[in-house]
Design a protein around this motif. Structure first.
Motif, short mmCIF file in Angstrom:
data_model
loop_
_atom_site.label_atom_id
_atom_site.label_comp_id
_atom_site.label_asym_id
_atom_site.label_seq_id
_atom_site.Cartn_x
_atom_site.Cartn_y
_atom_site.Cartn_z
N GLY A 90 -92.32 57.22 -6.27
CA GLY A 90 -92.07 56.15 -7.23
C GLY A 90 -91.29 56.61 -8.45
O GLY A 90 -90.46 57.53 -8.39
N ASN A 91 -91.58 55.99 -9.59
CA ASN A 91 -90.76 56.17 -10.80
C ASN A 91 -91.08 57.45 -11.56
O ASN A 91 -92.22 57.91 -11.59
CB ASN A 91 -90.96 54.98 -11.73
CG ASN A 91 -90.46 53.68 -11.11
OD1 ASN A 91 -89.88 53.68 -10.03
ND2 ASN A 91 -90.71 52.58 -11.79
N TRP A 92 -90.04 57.96 -12.23
CA TRP A 92 -90.17 59.14 -13.09
C TRP A 92 -89.43 58.87 -14.39
O TRP A 92 -88.39 58.18 -14.42
CB TRP A 92 -89.53 60.37 -12.44
CG TRP A 92 -90.27 60.93 -11.27
CD1 TRP A 92 -90.21 60.49 -9.98
CD2 TRP A 92 -91.19 62.03 -11.28
NE1 TRP A 92 -91.03 61.24 -9.17
CE2 TRP A 92 -91.64 62.20 -9.95
CE3 TRP A 92 -91.67 62.87 -12.27
CZ2 TRP A 92 -92.54 63.18 -9.59
CZ3 TRP A 92 -92.56 63.87 -11.92
CH2 TRP A 92 -93.00 64.02 -10.59
N TYR B 14 -92.88 62.38 -16.67
CA TYR B 14 -94.00 61.48 -16.42
C TYR B 14 -93.74 60.73 -15.12
O TYR B 14 -92.72 60.06 -14.97
CB TYR B 14 -94.12 60.50 -17.59
CG TYR B 14 -95.22 59.47 -17.44
CD1 TYR B 14 -96.51 59.83 -17.03
CD2 TYR B 14 -94.98 58.13 -17.75
CE1 TYR B 14 -97.51 58.89 -16.91
CE2 TYR B 14 -95.99 57.17 -17.64
CZ TYR B 14 -97.25 57.56 -17.21
OH TYR B 14 -98.24 56.62 -17.10
N ASN B 15 -94.67 60.89 -14.18
CA ASN B 15 -94.60 60.19 -12.90
C ASN B 15 -95.58 59.03 -12.94
O ASN B 15 -96.79 59.24 -12.84
CB ASN B 15 -94.92 61.15 -11.76
CG ASN B 15 -94.85 60.52 -10.39
OD1 ASN B 15 -95.48 60.98 -9.45
ND2 ASN B 15 -94.06 59.45 -10.25
N TYR B 16 -95.05 57.82 -13.09
CA TYR B 16 -95.96 56.68 -13.22
C TYR B 16 -95.87 55.71 -12.04
O TYR B 16 -96.46 54.62 -12.09
CB TYR B 16 -95.70 55.94 -14.53
CG TYR B 16 -94.36 55.26 -14.66
CD1 TYR B 16 -93.25 55.95 -15.09
CD2 TYR B 16 -94.22 53.91 -14.37
CE1 TYR B 16 -92.02 55.31 -15.22
CE2 TYR B 16 -93.02 53.26 -14.50
CZ TYR B 16 -91.92 53.97 -14.93
OH TYR B 16 -90.71 53.34 -15.05
N GLY B 17 -95.19 56.10 -10.98
CA GLY B 17 -95.25 55.34 -9.74
C GLY B 17 -94.46 54.06 -9.73
O GLY B 17 -93.59 53.87 -8.91
N GLY B 18 -94.77 53.14 -10.63
CA GLY B 18 -94.11 51.84 -10.60
C GLY B 18 -94.58 51.05 -9.41
O GLY B 18 -95.78 50.75 -9.29
N ALA B 19 -93.67 50.72 -8.48
CA ALA B 19 -94.03 49.94 -7.29
C ALA B 19 -94.83 50.76 -6.29
O ALA B 19 -95.35 50.22 -5.33
CB ALA B 19 -92.75 49.39 -6.64
N VAL B 20 -94.90 52.07 -6.48
CA VAL B 20 -95.61 52.96 -5.56
C VAL B 20 -96.92 53.40 -6.21
O VAL B 20 -96.94 53.80 -7.38
CB VAL B 20 -94.75 54.20 -5.23
CG1 VAL B 20 -95.52 55.13 -4.29
CG2 VAL B 20 -93.44 53.76 -4.60
N GLU B 21 -98.01 53.34 -5.43
CA GLU B 21 -99.29 53.78 -5.97
C GLU B 21 -99.32 55.30 -6.02
O GLU B 21 -99.20 55.96 -4.98
CB GLU B 21 -100.44 53.25 -5.11
CG GLU B 21 -101.81 53.60 -5.66
CD GLU B 21 -102.93 53.00 -4.83
OE1 GLU B 21 -104.10 53.37 -5.05
OE2 GLU B 21 -102.62 52.15 -3.97
N THR C 216 -87.56 54.10 -7.99
CA THR C 216 -87.43 53.98 -6.53
C THR C 216 -88.70 53.34 -5.99
O THR C 216 -89.79 53.49 -6.59
CB THR C 216 -87.19 55.35 -5.87
OG1 THR C 216 -87.13 55.18 -4.45
CG2 THR C 216 -88.30 56.33 -6.20
N LYS C 217 -88.58 52.66 -4.88
CA LYS C 217 -89.74 52.05 -4.23
C LYS C 217 -90.27 52.93 -3.10
O LYS C 217 -91.16 52.52 -2.35
CB LYS C 217 -89.37 50.67 -3.69
CG LYS C 217 -88.99 49.69 -4.80
CD LYS C 217 -88.63 48.33 -4.22
CE LYS C 217 -88.25 47.36 -5.35
NZ LYS C 217 -87.84 46.03 -4.84
N GLN C 218 -89.69 54.13 -2.94
CA GLN C 218 -90.16 55.04 -1.90
C GLN C 218 -90.67 56.33 -2.56
O GLN C 218 -90.64 56.50 -3.76
CB GLN C 218 -89.03 55.37 -0.91
CG GLN C 218 -88.50 54.17 -0.14
CD GLN C 218 -87.44 53.40 -0.88
OE1 GLN C 218 -86.65 53.99 -1.61
NE2 GLN C 218 -87.42 52.09 -0.67
#
Length: 558
Positions: free
Chosen positions: A473-475, A496-503, A468-470
């Motif tokens: 972020g990514n899990w 693991y929460n690595y955010g992706g497009a979200v810091e 997700t971009k909100q």
């Protein structure tokens, strides 16, 4: 109600003697004394963990424990439940606090010749629950058990009557406590299948039901003139045949100003339709409902989890995989919701082109929930209705959407796989009460595999990914579970929460678990991190805080 420790122990001692007596002389018939029940203990030792925001309680420990004892002899039945929260697990319960040890539930019941009488605590439900439902969901910490008198009577074949009066359980302070209101209700149900032989022969049935429930609470408001008695009536139809199940129910609540609707005097109403069709290898279901100003509690000032008299069923799939079940599950909006859901299940037979050697299963599900289309009354100084609305009028705000597809396939005598795709839309501002947050759109892919290692041993794994971009972020989640029948199972999981497009901080949430089962008893030990999330059952959700530590669970039934 509060109960001294001496009284609770005395009751427990009497039941223990009866239980011992029953075990020494095993029952041989329905009129013999029988004792049964169950126990459950969940304890957790907490560690501080700044990285995930886990803060231990002052005691560093939490414990939820309870045990039911039920005695039956002929037409008589009596039971009690002892509970202990010393202190309760973090985040538990959902509403009014629980603390201490004592009696949480007790009752005596007589049932003979189509007459059933209960005094003390009881759970009950009219229809789907739009008018009345008392129930407990122990792992949510939701318990609105009645304390009073209930009578059920069947005057003739196919006619069922229920009536009750009592107060509701609110919290627990070394014994259950009760809310300030009194709740009363009656329900009549006619089963035409039992009344008319023609329907019974064709395997069909039409059930007609109606309910009336009212609450009383004293008006002590110095500014408003509040109704002390508030009523709600409901009517329902349920048609059943070998392939079809059609259900409709309407409920209307008379003016009920309370804290959830800003003390407006507008009537509430709810309407729901559900249809299910089943044939060999095919299942189809669809449903719609509309809820307008339908919070109904025995205390006008109660919080969202306490003293609810009715229950508003959700129309959203309850996912069991970890990421969709705990990150963005939907909770029913009782005062303002229009929702719909449809699901198709199909199984291709063995030996067909798509079924292959072992058959193939496909499930497609979609659901959506919107706000009602309402119009605020500007000069509302006469009726104090607050707003106008119409059932099934859809507003602009979408609360939730879910489209998911699951394909399940056994590919050999030892391997089976399930592949799932989900697309979610989630109004986190409304559903989880986080103001200023944007609407969340998320895609998830989940692969589950099961491998039979031998007749006694098996392996199961899950690979889950959410993008997700909100929000955060990514899990990603990976899980492996070994089962060594009949006693042991071992599970290892990491999120693991690595955010992706979200810091965001890149954080791992590892967790290990060992479980031992013997007969009707099970012991499980977990150690690791638990991320903050949401736990839901039946459209009712509570927040689960971040935690790090050792958890021990013991459960047994006798």
């Amino acid at each position: 109600m509060t109960l001294t420790s001496r009284t609770a122990l005395s009751i427990l001692a009497v039941l223990s003697v009866l239980a011992t007596s029953a075990q020494q002389d095993p029952p041989t018939g329905a009129n013999d004394l029988q004792v049964h029940g169950n126990f459950n203990i969940d304890g957790q030792l907490y560690n501080p963990d700044e990285e995930i925001g886990a803060v231990p309680p002052p005691e560093d420990w939490g414990l939820n424990a309870w045990g039911n004892l039920i005695i039956t002899k002929g037409a008589f039945e009596a039971g009690l439940r002892l509970e202990s929260y010393t202190p309760p697990l973090l985040g538990y319960p959902a509403g009014e606090p629980y603390t201490g040890s004592g009696l949480g539930y007790r009752y005596a019941r007589y049932s003979q010749d189509d007459l059933d009488i209960t005094v003390g605590n009881f759970f009950e439900q009219f229809g789907s629950g739009l008018a009345f439902r008392s129930y407990e969901e122990r792992y949510l910490g939701v318990d609105n058990a009645m304390d009073g008198v209930r009578v059920k009577f069947k005057p003739t074949t196919g006619v069922y009557l229920k009536g009750f009066i009592g107060e509701q359980r609110l919290g627990f302070n070394s014994g259950f406590t009760k809310g300030p209101g009194v709740v009363r209700g009656v329900d009549l149900e006619l089963s035409l299948n039992e009344l008319l032989d023609s329907l019974a022969v064709k395997g069909r049935n039409l059930v007609i039901g109606g309910s009336f429930v009212s609450k009383y609470q004293e008006d002590r408001d110095p500014l408003l003139e509040l109704p002390e008695n508030v009523g709600l009536w409901a009517a329902r139809l349920n048609y059943l045949s070998p392939h079809w199940n059609l259900y409709a129910e309407y409920a209307h609540k008379i003016n009920d100003p309370n804290s959830s609707n800003n003390n407006i005097y507008k009537d509430g109403e709810a309407l729901m339709f559900n249809a299910t069709y089943v044939s060999k290898g095919l299942g189809v279901s669809a449903g719609v409902h509309s809820y307008d100003n339908m919070v109904f509690r025995s205390n006008r000032a109660a919080g969202p989890f306490d003293l609810n008299i009715n229950f508003l069923p959700p129309l959203a799939k309850q996912h069991t995989y970890n990421l969709p079940a705990t990150l963005y599950p939907y909770a029913t909006q009782p005062n303002n919701e229009v929702a719909g859901q449809a699901e198709v299940f199909y199984k291709w037979k063995k030996g067909t082109a798509l079924g292959g050697k072992y058959g193939t299963k496909l499930a497609v599900n979609g659901s959506v929930a919107y706000a009602l289309d309402t119009l605020r009354i500007v000069d509302d100084t006469v009726t104090y209705d607050g707003y106008t609305s119409s059932l099934f009028g859809t507003g602009d705000r979408m609360y939730f959407s879910d489209f998911n597809v699951e394909l399940r396939k056994k590919v050999s005598s030892t391997w089976e796989f399930a592949l799932t795709y989900l697309n979610l839309g989630f109004d986190i501002e409304t559903v989880q009460g986080k103001p200023g947050k944007p609407l969340i759109y998320a895609d998830m892919v989940i692969l589950e595999g099961m491998h039979k290692l031998s007749d006694a041993n098996s392996l199961r794994f899950e690979l889950q990914h959410l993008s997700t971009k909100q929000d955060h972020g990514n899990w990603a989640t990976a899980l492996v579970e070994f089962t060594f029948s009949p006693h042991w199972s071992l599970t290892v999981m990491d999120q693991y929460n690595y955010g992706g497009a979200v810091e965001t901080d890149e954080i791992h949430y590892p967790l290990g678990s060992v479980a031992y089962t013997r007969g009707a008893s099970r012991i499980q030990v977990n150690y690791g991190r638990q991320r903050a999330g949401i736990f839901c059952v039946g459209g009712v959700c509570r927040a689960v805080p971040a935690a790090n530590g050792l958890t021990v669970s013991i459960a047994s039934t006798f």
